[in-house]
Enzyme design. Structure first.
Site, PDB file in Angstrom:
ATOM      1  N   GLY A   1      -4.653  -4.507  -3.524  1.00 47.64           N
ATOM      2  CA  GLY A   1      -5.666  -3.476  -3.763  1.00 47.64           C
ATOM      3  C   GLY A   1      -4.913  -2.271  -4.279  1.00 47.64           C
ATOM      4  N   HIS A   2      -4.999  -2.010  -5.571  1.00 46.51           N
ATOM      5  CA  HIS A   2      -4.179  -0.980  -6.208  1.00 46.51           C
ATOM      6  C   HIS A   2      -5.071   0.168  -6.698  1.00 46.51           C
ATOM      7  CE1 HIS A   2      -0.687  -4.018  -7.072  1.00 46.51           C
ATOM      8  NE2 HIS A   2      -0.908  -3.797  -5.801  1.00 46.51           N
TER       9      HIS A   2
ATOM     10  N   ASP B   1       0.813  -1.228   0.000  1.00 47.99           N
ATOM     11  CA  ASP B   1       0.000   0.000   0.000  1.00 47.99           C
ATOM     12  C   ASP B   1       0.838   1.266   0.000  1.00 47.99           C
ATOM     13  OD1 ASP B   1      -2.172  -1.734   0.176  1.00 47.99           O
ATOM     14  OD2 ASP B   1      -2.126  -1.711   2.358  1.00 47.99           O
TER      15      ASP B   1
ATOM     16  N   LYS C   1       1.850   2.092  -5.070  1.00 52.42           N
ATOM     17  CA  LYS C   1       2.439   1.509  -6.288  1.00 52.42           C
ATOM     18  C   LYS C   1       1.584   1.831  -7.515  1.00 52.42           C
ATOM     19  CE  LYS C   1       2.299  -2.589  -4.333  1.00 52.42           C
ATOM     20  NZ  LYS C   1       2.000  -2.233  -2.935  1.00 52.42           N
TER      21      LYS C   1
ATOM     22  N   GLN D   1       1.923  -6.230  -3.104  1.00 53.03           N
ATOM     23  CA  GLN D   1       2.389  -6.305  -1.711  1.00 53.03           C
ATOM     24  C   GLN D   1       3.679  -5.472  -1.540  1.00 53.03           C
ATOM     25  OE1 GLN D   1       1.412  -9.765  -3.139  1.00 53.03           O
ATOM     26  NE2 GLN D   1      -0.521  -8.793  -2.664  1.00 53.03           N
TER      27      GLN D   1
HETATM   28  P1  GDP Z   1      -0.792   0.212  -3.574  1.00 51.31           P
HETATM   29  O1  GDP Z   1      -1.376  -1.067  -3.062  1.00 51.31           O
HETATM   30  O2  GDP Z   1       0.671   0.321  -3.276  1.00 51.31           O
HETATM   31  O3  GDP Z   1      -1.090   0.478  -5.023  1.00 51.31           O
HETATM   32  O4  GDP Z   1      -1.480   1.376  -2.722  1.00 51.31           O
HETATM   33  P2  GDP Z   1      -3.031   1.488  -2.306  1.00 51.31           P
HETATM   34  O5  GDP Z   1      -3.811   1.905  -3.501  1.00 51.31           O
HETATM   35  O6  GDP Z   1      -3.487   0.289  -1.555  1.00 51.31           O
HETATM   36  O7  GDP Z   1      -2.949   2.635  -1.207  1.00 51.31           O
HETATM   37  C1  GDP Z   1      -2.398   3.882  -1.491  1.00 51.31           C
HETATM   38  C2  GDP Z   1      -3.466   4.950  -1.172  1.00 51.31           C
HETATM   39  O8  GDP Z   1      -2.865   6.219  -1.113  1.00 51.31           O
HETATM   40  C3  GDP Z   1      -4.536   5.058  -2.245  1.00 51.31           C
HETATM   41  O9  GDP Z   1      -5.745   5.441  -1.645  1.00 51.31           O
HETATM   42  C4  GDP Z   1      -4.004   6.149  -3.155  1.00 51.31           C
HETATM   43  O10 GDP Z   1      -5.044   6.833  -3.856  1.00 51.31           O
HETATM   44  C5  GDP Z   1      -3.374   7.069  -2.136  1.00 51.31           C
HETATM   45  N1  GDP Z   1      -2.193   7.840  -2.595  1.00 51.31           N
HETATM   46  C6  GDP Z   1      -1.200   7.479  -3.449  1.00 51.31           C
HETATM   47  N2  GDP Z   1      -0.264   8.447  -3.513  1.00 51.31           N
HETATM   48  C7  GDP Z   1      -0.659   9.432  -2.675  1.00 51.31           C
HETATM   49  C8  GDP Z   1      -0.094  10.684  -2.271  1.00 51.31           C
HETATM   50  O11 GDP Z   1       0.987  11.079  -2.672  1.00 51.31           O
HETATM   51  N3  GDP Z   1      -0.802  11.401  -1.345  1.00 51.31           N
HETATM   52  C9  GDP Z   1      -1.996  10.997  -0.837  1.00 51.31           C
HETATM   53  N4  GDP Z   1      -2.608  11.765   0.058  1.00 51.31           N
HETATM   54  N5  GDP Z   1      -2.558   9.815  -1.195  1.00 51.31           N
HETATM   55  C10 GDP Z   1      -1.890   9.052  -2.095  1.00 51.31           C
HETATM   56  P1  IMO Z   2      -0.961  -4.325  -2.091  1.00 49.07           P
HETATM   57  O1  IMO Z   2      -0.509  -4.912  -3.414  1.00 49.07           O
HETATM   58  C1  IMO Z   2      -0.946  -4.679   2.259  1.00 49.07           C
HETATM   59  C2  IMO Z   2      -1.003  -8.766   3.880  1.00 49.07           C
HETATM   60  C3  IMO Z   2      -2.228  -9.187   4.631  1.00 49.07           C
HETATM   61  C4  IMO Z   2      -1.616 -10.145   5.646  1.00 49.07           C
HETATM   62  C5  IMO Z   2      -0.517 -10.833   4.815  1.00 49.07           C
HETATM   63  C6  IMO Z   2      -0.937 -12.185   4.250  1.00 49.07           C
HETATM   64  O2  IMO Z   2      -2.239  -3.595  -2.158  1.00 49.07           O
HETATM   65  O3  IMO Z   2       0.158  -3.534  -1.494  1.00 49.07           O
HETATM   66  P2  IMO Z   2      -2.498 -12.879   2.223  1.00 49.07           P
HETATM   67  O4  IMO Z   2      -3.961 -12.604   1.969  1.00 49.07           O
HETATM   68  O5  IMO Z   2      -1.597 -12.375   1.166  1.00 49.07           O
HETATM   69  O6  IMO Z   2      -2.239 -14.330   2.568  1.00 49.07           O
HETATM   70  O7  IMO Z   2      -2.184 -12.079   3.583  1.00 49.07           O
HETATM   71  O8  IMO Z   2      -0.222  -9.942   3.753  1.00 49.07           O
HETATM   72  N1  IMO Z   2      -1.249  -8.252   2.507  1.00 49.07           N
HETATM   73  C7  IMO Z   2      -1.175  -6.961   2.167  1.00 49.07           C
HETATM   74  N2  IMO Z   2      -0.967  -5.859   2.924  1.00 49.07           N
HETATM   75  N3  IMO Z   2      -1.091  -4.576   0.925  1.00 49.07           N
HETATM   76  C8  IMO Z   2      -1.256  -5.672   0.154  1.00 49.07           C
HETATM   77  O9  IMO Z   2      -1.242  -5.635  -1.186  1.00 49.07           O
HETATM   78  C9  IMO Z   2      -1.359  -6.941   0.777  1.00 49.07           C
HETATM   79  N4  IMO Z   2      -1.557  -8.195   0.323  1.00 49.07           N
HETATM   80  C10 IMO Z   2      -1.466  -8.993   1.389  1.00 49.07           C
HETATM   81  O10 IMO Z   2      -2.871  -8.094   5.254  1.00 49.07           O
HETATM   82  O11 IMO Z   2      -0.970  -9.417   6.654  1.00 49.07           O
HETATM   83 MG    MG Z   3      -2.874  -1.716  -1.729  1.00 52.08          MG
END
Ligand code: GDP
Ligand code: IMO
Ligand code: MG
Length: 430
Positions: free
Chosen positions: A40-41, A13, A16, A225
């Site tokens: 969750g991207h 998170d 990416k 991840q």
């Molecule tokens: P990922 O799994 O690495 O793709 O990241 P996620 O989408 O799970 O979580 C990142 C969250 O931060 C999302 O809600 C994005 O919209 C938000 N986000 C990404 N870059 C920025 C930033 O520079 N500032 C803020 N405030 N939010 C951001």
């Molecule tokens: P993105 O790509 C954050 C965590 C879960 C748990 C561990 C194992 O959005 O960054 P799993 O379901 O993979 O067997 O769970 O990994 N986890 C993540 N945490 N971002 C993710 O993906 C994750 N995918 C799995 O919360 O701790």
């Molecule tokens: Mg994510």
């Protein structure tokens, strides 16, 4: 653009998807190489938000090809939901979204097994996403998995499915001593329809990518991840079930290491974690609460509140070592807008000894006490900054200190908001 692998430097998170979407303009093909629908991207373009779980995050750009590689564990039902959502929004996936015939399927019984296993572990549970990831990778390693390519011949799929369904029923009922609320006929009926829809997507992606590299296409490998959820190098057993580090891009897509020019480490300017396991810089106080609120730190897959803490440079140095990171993409600096003071972890103290290196065992990590340096907050809104010179000097001081502690690896990007446009470019890829 040179071919680049995108990895998360922390526990996922990091933002990416935002960076991948931004870089897609200069690439031709975006390939997911590991993980599954646990990811969750989030991509936000013109105020419209998409959360991708399996479809690569480059799909919002018209004309770009997106591939789900063989290293992904593939939940076809989830994938088709995303395809429907994209089509409903007027984004066509036709002829530009493909799935490897070698990707292992995540089937409903994997989710049942994941949930039964977690329930059986009580307090010691991993805190998985419940998406069946661990059981699907275990079946792959155990050589009893079913692959996307098996859908092509329906009789083969049915025969493999029936055998595994019976095995999993036994496991859940007899070993985990819990209800197995799945109906074989219903699942097969659903999968018959899924098969019809999936056939145009399933191809030999390794051969496709070989031809693409011969034709000098630009490739962006999308990791899911983060480094510390890697099954070998992460905080085992509180990890996911795949290799999340950059080296995995090769086996997860079927390309050789010589194809890769750059590794980009997506790095949040603070730290978050979802699920259980050690987290040295975690803040269980009002500041942690504020980061969660201002950063919108709630899981994009499960909605769980993310644990929040200060930036940990000991972790990032380890991530740079493990991934061979050539550029850092720093995200979410704007989340600090309201803080008076910001801390950075420079070292750990473990058993009374100060160290600047990340320990290799969970046992040592659990004992790590972070040593902090303190910097002033800037108390102003930086989310509209378009270039580095727009940043207040205190924000620049935090950014410079952070990079210094990270082996001075050059920054590619500084992100100051979730939208594609809230991105400052710093050192281009060469
Ligand atoms: P990922 O799994 O690495 O793709 O990241 P996620 O989408 O799970 O979580 C990142 C969250 O931060 C999302 O809600 C994005 O919209 C938000 N986000 C990404 N870059 C920025 C930033 O520079 N500032 C803020 N405030 N939010 C951001
Ligand atoms: P993105 O790509 C954050 C965590 C879960 C748990 C561990 C194992 O959005 O960054 P799993 O379901 O993979 O067997 O769970 O990994 N986890 C993540 N945490 N971002 C993710 O993906 C994750 N995918 C799995 O919360 O701790
Ligand atoms: Mg994510």
């Amino acid at each position: 653009m040179p071919n680049a692998v995108i990895v998360g430097s922390q526990w996922g998170d990091e933002g990416k998807a935002k960076v991948i979407d931004y870089l897609t303009e200069r690439s031709d093909i975006i390939i997911r190489f590991q993980g599954g629908a646990n990811a969750g991207h989030t991509v936000i373009v013109d105020g419209k938000k998409f959360v991708f779980h399996l479809v690569p995050s480059g799909l919002m750009y018209p004309g770009k090809v997106c591939i789900v590689g063989n290293g992904v564990v593939f939940d076809a039902e989830q994938f088709l939901c995303e395809v429907d959502e994209l089509n409903d929004s007027g984004i066509s996936v036709k002829y530009r979204l493909f799935v490897s015939n070698l990707a292992h399927l995540v089937l409903p019984y994997h989710k049942a097994q994941d949930n039964a296993s977690e329930a059986s572990m009580g307090k010691g549970k991993i805190g998985t996403t419940g998406r069946g990831i661990g059981p699907a990778y275990a079946d792959k390693a155990n050589r009893c998995g079913i692959r996307a390519g098996d859908l092509v011949d329906w009789d083969i799929f049915v025969s493999k499915f029936k055998q595994m369904f019976a095995t999993k029923k036994q496991l859940v009922e007899k070993f985990y001593n819990t209800e197995f609320a799945l109906n074989e006929t219903e699942i097969l009926d659903t999968y018959k329809k899924i098969r019809e829809r999936m056939l145009p997507f399933i191809i030999d992606t390794a051969t496709y990518l070989y031809t693409a590299t011969q034709n000098k296409k630009g490739l962006l490998f999308e990791g899911a991840q983060g480094t510390f959820l890697d099954i070998d190098h992460g905080t085992y057993p509180f990890v996911t079930s795949s290799n999340t580090i950059s080296g995995s891009a090769c086996s997860g897509c079927g390309v050789g290491p010589t194809v890769i020019d750059h590794v980009i480490g997506i790095t949040k300017t603070y730290t978050t974690r979802v699920g259980n396991g050690p987290f040295p810089t975690e803040l269980n106080d009002a500041i942690g609460e504020q980061l969660r609120k201002d950063g919108g730190e709630f899981g994009a897959t499960t909605g769980r509140p993310r644990r929040c803490g200060w930036f940990d440079s000991v972790m990032i140095r380890k991530a740079i070592q493990l991934n061979g990171i050539t550029r850092l993409a720093l995200t979410k600096l704007d989340v600090f807008n309201n803080l008076d003071e910001i801390k950075i972890c420079t070292h750990y103290e473990i058993n009374g000894k100060k160290t600047d290196q990340y320990p290799s065992t969970l046992h040592e990590l659990e004992k790590a006490v972070p040593i902090y340096e303190s910097l002033d907050g800037w108390k102003s809104d930086i989310s509209g900054c378009k270039k580095m010179s727009d940043l207040p000097s205190k924000a620049l001081a935090y950014y410079n200190r952070l990079l210094k502690l990270c082996y001075d690896v050059p920054a590619l990007i500084l992100s100051v908001g979730p939208d594609r446009t809230q991105t400052i470019e710093i050192t281009p890829l060469d």
